[in-house]
Enzyme design. Structure first.
Site, PDB file in Angstrom:
ATOM      1  N   CYS A 138      13.595  10.451   7.049  1.00 32.94           N
ATOM      2  CA  CYS A 138      13.599   9.897   8.403  1.00 32.94           C
ATOM      3  C   CYS A 138      14.973  10.012   9.054  1.00 32.94           C
ATOM      4  CB  CYS A 138      13.139   8.447   8.378  1.00 32.94           C
ATOM      5  SG  CYS A 138      13.942   7.484   7.108  1.00 32.94           S
ATOM      6  N   GLU A 187      10.369  14.925  15.812  1.00 32.87           N
ATOM      7  CA  GLU A 187      10.663  14.886  14.376  1.00 32.87           C
ATOM      8  C   GLU A 187       9.806  15.950  13.676  1.00 32.87           C
ATOM      9  OE1 GLU A 187       9.399  11.345  12.119  1.00 32.87           O
ATOM     10  OE2 GLU A 187      11.412  11.302  11.280  1.00 32.87           O
ATOM     11  N   GLU A 214      10.549   0.605  10.171  1.00 32.48           N
ATOM     12  CA  GLU A 214      11.544   1.659   9.955  1.00 32.48           C
ATOM     13  C   GLU A 214      10.824   2.965  10.222  1.00 32.48           C
ATOM     14  OE1 GLU A 214      13.166   4.584   8.721  1.00 32.48           O
ATOM     15  OE2 GLU A 214      13.175   3.889   6.647  1.00 32.48           O
ATOM     16  N   LYS A 253       0.846  -1.205   0.000  1.00 37.93           N
ATOM     17  CA  LYS A 253       0.000   0.000   0.000  1.00 37.93           C
ATOM     18  C   LYS A 253       0.875   1.247   0.000  1.00 37.93           C
ATOM     19  CE  LYS A 253      -1.790   2.726   3.037  1.00 37.93           C
ATOM     20  NZ  LYS A 253      -1.782   4.048   2.394  1.00 37.93           N
TER      21      LYS A 253
HETATM   22  P1  NDP Z   1       2.143   7.621   8.701  1.00 31.10           P
HETATM   23  O1  NDP Z   1       3.010   6.814   9.581  1.00 31.10           O
HETATM   24  O2  NDP Z   1       0.724   7.838   9.104  1.00 31.10           O
HETATM   25  O3  NDP Z   1       2.101   7.001   7.227  1.00 31.10           O
HETATM   26  C1  NDP Z   1       2.921   6.002   6.729  1.00 31.10           C
HETATM   27  C2  NDP Z   1       2.094   4.956   5.974  1.00 31.10           C
HETATM   28  O4  NDP Z   1       1.276   4.218   6.879  1.00 31.10           O
HETATM   29  C3  NDP Z   1       1.133   5.551   4.960  1.00 31.10           C
HETATM   30  O5  NDP Z   1       1.007   4.687   3.859  1.00 31.10           O
HETATM   31  C4  NDP Z   1      -0.153   5.601   5.760  1.00 31.10           C
HETATM   32  O6  NDP Z   1      -1.300   5.727   4.967  1.00 31.10           O
HETATM   33  C5  NDP Z   1      -0.092   4.292   6.496  1.00 31.10           C
HETATM   34  N1  NDP Z   1      -0.907   4.190   7.702  1.00 31.10           N
HETATM   35  C6  NDP Z   1      -1.455   5.189   8.452  1.00 31.10           C
HETATM   36  N2  NDP Z   1      -2.124   4.676   9.521  1.00 31.10           N
HETATM   37  C7  NDP Z   1      -1.985   3.329   9.432  1.00 31.10           C
HETATM   38  C8  NDP Z   1      -2.431   2.228  10.256  1.00 31.10           C
HETATM   39  N3  NDP Z   1      -3.128   2.427  11.367  1.00 31.10           N
HETATM   40  N4  NDP Z   1      -2.106   0.970   9.875  1.00 31.10           N
HETATM   41  C9  NDP Z   1      -1.362   0.751   8.767  1.00 31.10           C
HETATM   42  N5  NDP Z   1      -0.936   1.737   7.957  1.00 31.10           N
HETATM   43  C10 NDP Z   1      -1.216   3.017   8.293  1.00 31.10           C
HETATM   44  O7  NDP Z   1       2.823   8.997   8.457  1.00 31.10           O
HETATM   45  P2  NDP Z   1       2.119  10.373   8.062  1.00 31.10           P
HETATM   46  O8  NDP Z   1       2.006  10.420   6.607  1.00 31.10           O
HETATM   47  O9  NDP Z   1       0.847  10.574   8.837  1.00 31.10           O
HETATM   48  O10 NDP Z   1       3.177  11.430   8.597  1.00 31.10           O
HETATM   49  C11 NDP Z   1       3.147  11.834   9.962  1.00 31.10           C
HETATM   50  C12 NDP Z   1       4.535  12.028  10.490  1.00 31.10           C
HETATM   51  O11 NDP Z   1       5.221  10.796  10.460  1.00 31.10           O
HETATM   52  C13 NDP Z   1       5.400  12.960   9.665  1.00 31.10           C
HETATM   53  O12 NDP Z   1       5.203  14.274  10.005  1.00 31.10           O
HETATM   54  C14 NDP Z   1       6.772  12.475  10.000  1.00 31.10           C
HETATM   55  O13 NDP Z   1       7.226  13.068  11.181  1.00 31.10           O
HETATM   56  C15 NDP Z   1       6.585  11.003  10.216  1.00 31.10           C
HETATM   57  N6  NDP Z   1       6.960  10.201   9.026  1.00 31.10           N
HETATM   58  C16 NDP Z   1       8.105   9.502   9.087  1.00 31.10           C
HETATM   59  C17 NDP Z   1       8.508   8.767   7.996  1.00 31.10           C
HETATM   60  C18 NDP Z   1       9.771   8.001   8.011  1.00 31.10           C
HETATM   61  O14 NDP Z   1      10.250   7.605   6.958  1.00 31.10           O
HETATM   62  N7  NDP Z   1      10.314   7.732   9.171  1.00 31.10           N
HETATM   63  C19 NDP Z   1       7.754   8.753   6.758  1.00 31.10           C
HETATM   64  C20 NDP Z   1       6.520   9.471   6.806  1.00 31.10           C
HETATM   65  C21 NDP Z   1       6.167  10.176   7.913  1.00 31.10           C
HETATM   66  P3  NDP Z   1      -1.764   7.195   4.559  1.00 31.10           P
HETATM   67  O15 NDP Z   1      -0.681   7.795   3.748  1.00 31.10           O
HETATM   68  O16 NDP Z   1      -2.961   6.991   3.751  1.00 31.10           O
HETATM   69  O17 NDP Z   1      -2.021   7.935   5.831  1.00 31.10           O
END
Ligand code: NDP
Length: 490
Positions: free
Chosen positions: A303, A400, A269, A195
């Site tokens: 990240c 972060e 991760e 996904k």
């Molecule tokens: P999320 O952790 O919500 O998103 C990452 C992925 O997980 C997306 O595909 C998301 O879908 C999906 N997801 C969300 N909720 C669930 C769940 N309950 N079960 C399974 N999958 C889920 O990150 P955000 O996009 O909300 O970003 C929020 C913060 O997270 C950022 O501001 C940043 O600080 C951090 N972040 C860190 C990352 C990293 O690489 N370490 C990457 C992205 C964000 P969907 O996109 O539809 O919400």
């Protein structure tokens, strides 16, 4: 003839005007609507819900994708389960051939993919073109090489694939995260349901086309678009044997709870708050480039970004002067322009999060510096920023931000640098800048971080394992280590 300090400051202030150099987009065909990629083809979804994916630099709609529901996810997992037996039994060198083919097709379609990635996510074209897409192809190429050598990778063991892998990826490196997840899974003989993130599904849709072009057997790769709910359906599906997630620590914890006791293998991760540590004997100009690369690359949506600069007190003043001067030369604007350094923030929600944290920094007493910078009228933008007078207790030093915002702290001794660098719940990466090899090794031994870069930052290679400690997650991606989470060793 040497120039005076005043002249050099005037030079640094001078704005170098570049003629617009936009990347052509006429060779890219984005479909107005996409279905789900299940069983080797795009299918009509059971869910009637769709949502738009927009260009964050213009706020214009690019396409509509499906919000996959329980029936759709179940169908994708069933397709992956059905494909598993024959994929796992296929001779490893034939599996490798498919991966090589995908790698070649990624290279062939690299210009198109770079444009799609930049339009959908907001990152500068020079980054998608020179980093995201070549590294994605390199990952498939690298893991293709392992497919028929698994018994050499794990001598005296019998490596076996696990089954269906459920993979959920974020929006900061959409195609690259897809490659990090799919390439090792397939090389090890698993099939996948992936996904992509809600705001960046399009490069995964192009990847689905590439799977068809490569004649990948139906069901080996399945891609379901959707929001968090769809992600949760993927990871909790009872027939998914392995879960791989990259994203926020908060969602990582939810997933860990959801799969606890199910026997599913899990790798996470998650976030980071990396220290980039500059000692007084470091080459300052190189360090400035490393700091800029560490925090302003991909608008800081990284990240492992070097979001905390720890600078030795004796050189804090000259280093900050150089850094501020360098910030004033960064070009922010149209991500499709080849001269752009800072593109658009990925979404309105992320922009609001950055703004809120920056406000908190000001309220708590830190001093904000932003170079003069004109932000485009439409789209989501944030100027490159740095905070001085930062205490370790401030939110901007602990949380972060995931934006182009650097928090600067100082230290006097190497011990203090280690203590401050490790004073975080995260442990993904760190950077050390010094002239002394012995100090690099001394520091690297003491840092609680999955990767420590020395006199460089944000270097990635498919052969090198990547992953975190503490709240940055567990498990490694990349290298031979990246195969392990997708195998059972008898
Ligand atoms: P999320 O952790 O919500 O998103 C990452 C992925 O997980 C997306 O595909 C998301 O879908 C999906 N997801 C969300 N909720 C669930 C769940 N309950 N079960 C399974 N999958 C889920 O990150 P955000 O996009 O909300 O970003 C929020 C913060 O997270 C950022 O501001 C940043 O600080 C951090 N972040 C860190 C990352 C990293 O690489 N370490 C990457 C992205 C964000 P969907 O996109 O539809 O919400």
């Amino acid at each position: 003839m040497a120039i005076t300090k005043k002249e050099s400051q005037a030079l640094a202030k001078q704005t170098f005007e570049y003629a617009p150099a936009p990347e052509a987009i006429d060779h890219v065909k984005i479909q107005p609507r996409y279905g789900l990629f299940i069983g080797g083809k795009f299918v009509t979804a059971h869910s009637k819900k769709r949502f738009p994916t927009i260009n964050p630099a213009t706020e214009q709609k690019l396409a509509e994708v499906v919000e996959a529901d329980e029936v759709d996810v179940d169908r994708a997992v069933k397709a992956a389960s059905k494909a598993f037996d024959s994929w796992a039994r296929l001779s490893p060198s034939r599996r490798a051939r498919y991966l090589f083919r995908i790698s070649r097709l990624l290279q062939e379609r690299s210009r198109e993919l770079a444009v799609v990635e930049t339009m959908d996510g907001g990152k500068p074209i020079k980054e998608s073109r020179d980093v995201d897409i070549p590294l994605s192809a390199a990952h498939f190429f690298y893991y293709a090489g392992w497919a028929d050598k698994l018994e050499w990778a794990f001598p005296n063991r019998k490596p076996r694939p696990l089954g269906v892998a459920g993979q959920v990826i974020p929006w900061n490196f959409p195609l690259l995260m897809l490659a990090w997840k799919i390439a090792p899974a397939l090389a090890a003989g698993n099939t996948v349901v992936l996904k992509p993130a809600e705001t960046t599904p399009l490069s995964a849709m192009v990847f689905a086309e590439i799977c068809m072009q490569a004649d990948l057997p139906p069901g080996v790769v399945n891609i379901v678009t959707g929001a968090g709910k769809t992600g949760s359906l993927v990871v909790t599906h009872p027939d998914v044997k392995k879960v791989a997630f990259t994203g926020s620590t908060e969602v990582g914890k939810l997933i860990q709870r959801a799969v606890a006791g199910t026997g599913k293998k899990l790798t996470l991760e998650l976030g980071g708050k990396a220290a980039n540590i500059v000692f007084e004997d470091a080459p300052l100009d190189q360090a400035v480039e490393g700091i800029v690369n560490g925090i302003y690359f991909n608008q800081g949506h990284v990240c492992c970004a070097g979001s905390r600069l720890l600078v030795q007190e004796s050189i804090a003043e000259p280093l900050l002067e150089k850094l501020k001067r360098r910030l004033s030369t960064l070009r922010l604007g149209d991500p499709l322009d080849k001269n752009t350094d800072i593109g658009a923030i990925n979404s309105r929600a992320q922009l609001e999060k950055i703004q809120e944290l920056v406000e908190s920094g000001i309220e708590e007493g830190a001093e904000l510096y932003q170079p003069e910078c004109v932000l485009p009228a439409r789209g989501f933008w944030f100027p490159p920023s740095l905070f001085t007078n930062v205490a370790q207790s401030y939110r901007i030093a602990r949380e972060e931000i995931f934006g182009p915002v650097l928090s600067v702290l100082t230290f006097r001794t190497p011990d203090e640098a280690v203590a401050k660098a490790n004073n975080t719940p995260y442990g993904l990466s760190a950077g050390v800048w010094t002239d002394k090899g012995s100090r690099i090794l001394w520091m690297a031994e003491r840092m609680r971080a999955g990767v420590v870069w020395a006199n460089t930052f944000n270097r990635f290679d498919p052969t090198s394992p990547f992953g975190g400690y503490k709240e940055s997650g567990f498990g490694r991606e990349g290298g031979v280590h990246g195969l392990l989470p997708y195998l059972e060793l008898n």
